[in-house]
Design an enzyme around this catalytic site. Structure first.
Site, PDB file in Angstrom:
ATOM      1  N   LYS A 152       0.846  -1.194   0.000  1.00  0.00           N
ATOM      2  CA  LYS A 152       0.000   0.000   0.000  1.00  0.00           C
ATOM      3  C   LYS A 152       0.880   1.241   0.000  1.00  0.00           C
ATOM      4  CE  LYS A 152      -3.554   2.451   2.588  1.00  0.00           C
ATOM      5  NZ  LYS A 152      -4.599   2.391   3.597  1.00  0.00           N
TER       6      LYS A 152
ATOM      7  N   ARG B 149     -10.684  10.120   1.679  1.00  0.00           N
ATOM      8  CA  ARG B 149     -10.508  10.802   2.971  1.00  0.00           C
ATOM      9  C   ARG B 149     -11.582  11.861   3.171  1.00  0.00           C
ATOM     10  NH1 ARG B 149      -3.880  10.982   2.915  1.00  0.00           N
ATOM     11  NH2 ARG B 149      -3.633   8.717   2.812  1.00  0.00           N
TER      12      ARG B 149
ATOM     13  N   LYS C 197      -2.256  -1.632  -3.770  1.00  0.00           N
ATOM     14  CA  LYS C 197      -3.142  -0.474  -3.752  1.00  0.00           C
ATOM     15  C   LYS C 197      -2.341   0.811  -3.885  1.00  0.00           C
ATOM     16  CE  LYS C 197      -6.161   1.867  -0.558  1.00  0.00           C
ATOM     17  NZ  LYS C 197      -6.369   2.143   0.825  1.00  0.00           N
TER      18      LYS C 197
ATOM     19  N   SER D 115     -10.365   5.526  -4.624  1.00  0.00           N
ATOM     20  CA  SER D 115     -11.292   6.631  -4.831  1.00  0.00           C
ATOM     21  C   SER D 115     -10.837   7.613  -5.905  1.00  0.00           C
ATOM     22  CB  SER D 115     -11.505   7.364  -3.510  1.00  0.00           C
ATOM     23  OG  SER D 115     -10.262   7.778  -2.954  1.00  0.00           O
TER      24      SER D 115
HETATM   25  C1  PBG Z   1      -7.701   3.297   5.616  1.00  0.00           C
HETATM   26  C2  PBG Z   1      -7.943   3.219   4.159  1.00  0.00           C
HETATM   27  C3  PBG Z   1      -7.778   4.194   3.177  1.00  0.00           C
HETATM   28  C4  PBG Z   1      -8.242   3.639   1.986  1.00  0.00           C
HETATM   29  C5  PBG Z   1      -8.639   2.344   2.266  1.00  0.00           C
HETATM   30  N1  PBG Z   1      -8.424   2.092   3.602  1.00  0.00           N
HETATM   31  C6  PBG Z   1      -7.321   5.594   3.288  1.00  0.00           C
HETATM   32  C7  PBG Z   1      -5.910   5.903   3.574  1.00  0.00           C
HETATM   33  O1  PBG Z   1      -5.052   5.027   3.717  1.00  0.00           O
HETATM   34  O2  PBG Z   1      -5.645   7.092   3.734  1.00  0.00           O
HETATM   35  C8  PBG Z   1      -8.315   4.340   0.659  1.00  0.00           C
HETATM   36  C9  PBG Z   1      -9.375   3.837  -0.273  1.00  0.00           C
HETATM   37  C10 PBG Z   1      -9.668   4.726  -1.426  1.00  0.00           C
HETATM   38  O3  PBG Z   1      -9.028   5.768  -1.658  1.00  0.00           O
HETATM   39  O4  PBG Z   1     -10.595   4.375  -2.157  1.00  0.00           O
HETATM   40  N2  PBG Z   1      -6.395   3.461   5.990  1.00  0.00           N
END
Ligand code: PBG
Length: 348
Positions: A215, A225, A268, A294
């Site tokens: 990630k 967010r 991701k 997203s």
């Molecule tokens: C929680 C999380 C996030 C996403 C999935 N789980 C946000 C982040 O890491 O800031 C992002 C998912 C998306 O952008 O669709 N940590």
């Protein structure tokens, strides 16, 4: 022209093109991320993600029903709590928002496979993915409190080892509330092992862990967010999420998580990281998931709204590219649409 090999021979008709297609997909590989908010009667469109909504426990059924009708059988739950605190207590509250959504979904939609995002950022007052401690060096760490201009006077960092206990409790509370699978997304070291241990101790030996192993610290999470109200209130996530210049490090993360007991490895975001999907596919012998996040969704929506791109075709092409890169599972806010295109024979 003396051409023995003519690649175009195999592209002569739609029937033939489909016969020789290398990538085959069907809706059983799709996972839909859903946002569940505290309250009742909620169906709020997310401003930065047009077409996506925040639901409450009592209204989420409408989306779960249409997913099920479309042939999407797996959902990833994200919670938006009312209350946030330093220790993210809403994340592991037996009556928390995700826990209640799970119980309701299990009752009303038993055939939908329930996956949960295990993280603290939606539940902590500071928006970080773990609990904080004061850092020895205010300039290092994850950010700090500034007094006037210059260096922070107080520095904070996410306390990796202490966070593990909270993540493990969160995963356990999800399993107890009916999660079929848990998916830690916090990027703390050692969390897969901590979660495996606590689940096993409580008899959840068959609850799989899908690790957000690879990630990246990505601006593609921006709209999420906003949707979840989970942006860090200071600093950033660069000390726990990966630097996007790195590839080898992703392999290290993936192998480590497999060793700790991860059943599925996720990469991701998706679109800008398909090299990692292809690479991880060759390095591990567990299923690989790719999460189209997203920002990817919102860029397609925005481009289509402006008339610059063809929404449907771009959705099909981006989904196919993730599967072509080698993912077995694809998380996407377009899951329902993609399932429809698959049924209509537009991809698959
Ligand atoms: C929680 C999380 C996030 C996403 C999935 N789980 C946000 C982040 O890491 O800031 C992002 C998912 C998306 O952008 O669709 N940590």
């Amino acid at each position: 022209m003396d051409l023995t090999i003519r690649p175009r021979r195999l592209r002569g008709s739609e029937t033939l093109r489909k016969m020789v297609r290398e990538t085959r997909m069907d809706p059983s590989s799709l996972i839909y991320p859903i946002f569940i908010k505290e309250g009742t009667g909620i169906r709020e469109e997310i401003p930065t993600m047009p077409g996506q909504y925040r639901y409450s426990v009592d209204t989420m059924g409408e989306k779960l029903a249409s997913l099920q009708n479309a042939g999407v059988s797996a959902v990833m739950f994200f919670g938006i709590p009312d209350h946030k605190d330093e220790l993210g207590s809403g994340a592991y509250d037996a009556n928390g928002i995700v826990q209640r959504a799970l119980r309701r979904a299990a009752k009303d939609f038993p055939e939908i496979y329930r996956i949960t995002d295990v993280c603290m950022c939606e539940y902590t007052s500071h928006g970080h993915c773990g609990v904080l401690r004061e850092s020895r060096d205010p300039v290092q760490g994850d950010g700090g409190v500034f007094c006037g201009s210059g260096a922070p006077v107080h520095g904070y960092e996410v306390d990796n080892d202490r966070t593990l206990e909270f993540l493990a409790r969160t995963a356990l509370s999800h399993a107890e509330a009916g999660a079929d699978m848990v998916a830690p997304s916090d990027m703390m070291d050692g969390r897969v092992a901590a979660i495996r241990t606590i689940l096993d101790e409580h008899g959840f030996i068959n609850t799989p862990i899908m690790s957000y192993a690879v990630k990246y610290a990505s601006a593609f999470y921006g709209p999420f967010r906003d949707a979840a109200g989970s942006a860090p209130s200071f600093g950033d996530r660069n000390s726990y999420q990966m630097d996007f210049h790195n590839s080898r490090e992703g392999v290290k993360e993936a192998l480590l998580d497999v060793e700790e007991g991860a059943d599925i490895i996720m990469v991701k975001p998706a679109m800008s990281y398909l090299d990692m999907v292809a690479r991880i596919r060759n390095e591990v012998h567990v299923p690989v998931a790719s999460y189209s996040v997203s920002g990817e969704y919102s860029m397609i929506k925005a481009g289509a709204k402006l008339g610059y791109i063809d929404e449907e075709k771009i959705i099909c092409e981006t989904a196919a590219s993730a599967f072509r890169a080698g993912c077995d599972l694809y998380l996407t806010y377009f899951a329902e649409e993609i399932a429809g295109y698959m049924r209509e024979g537009k991809i698959g």
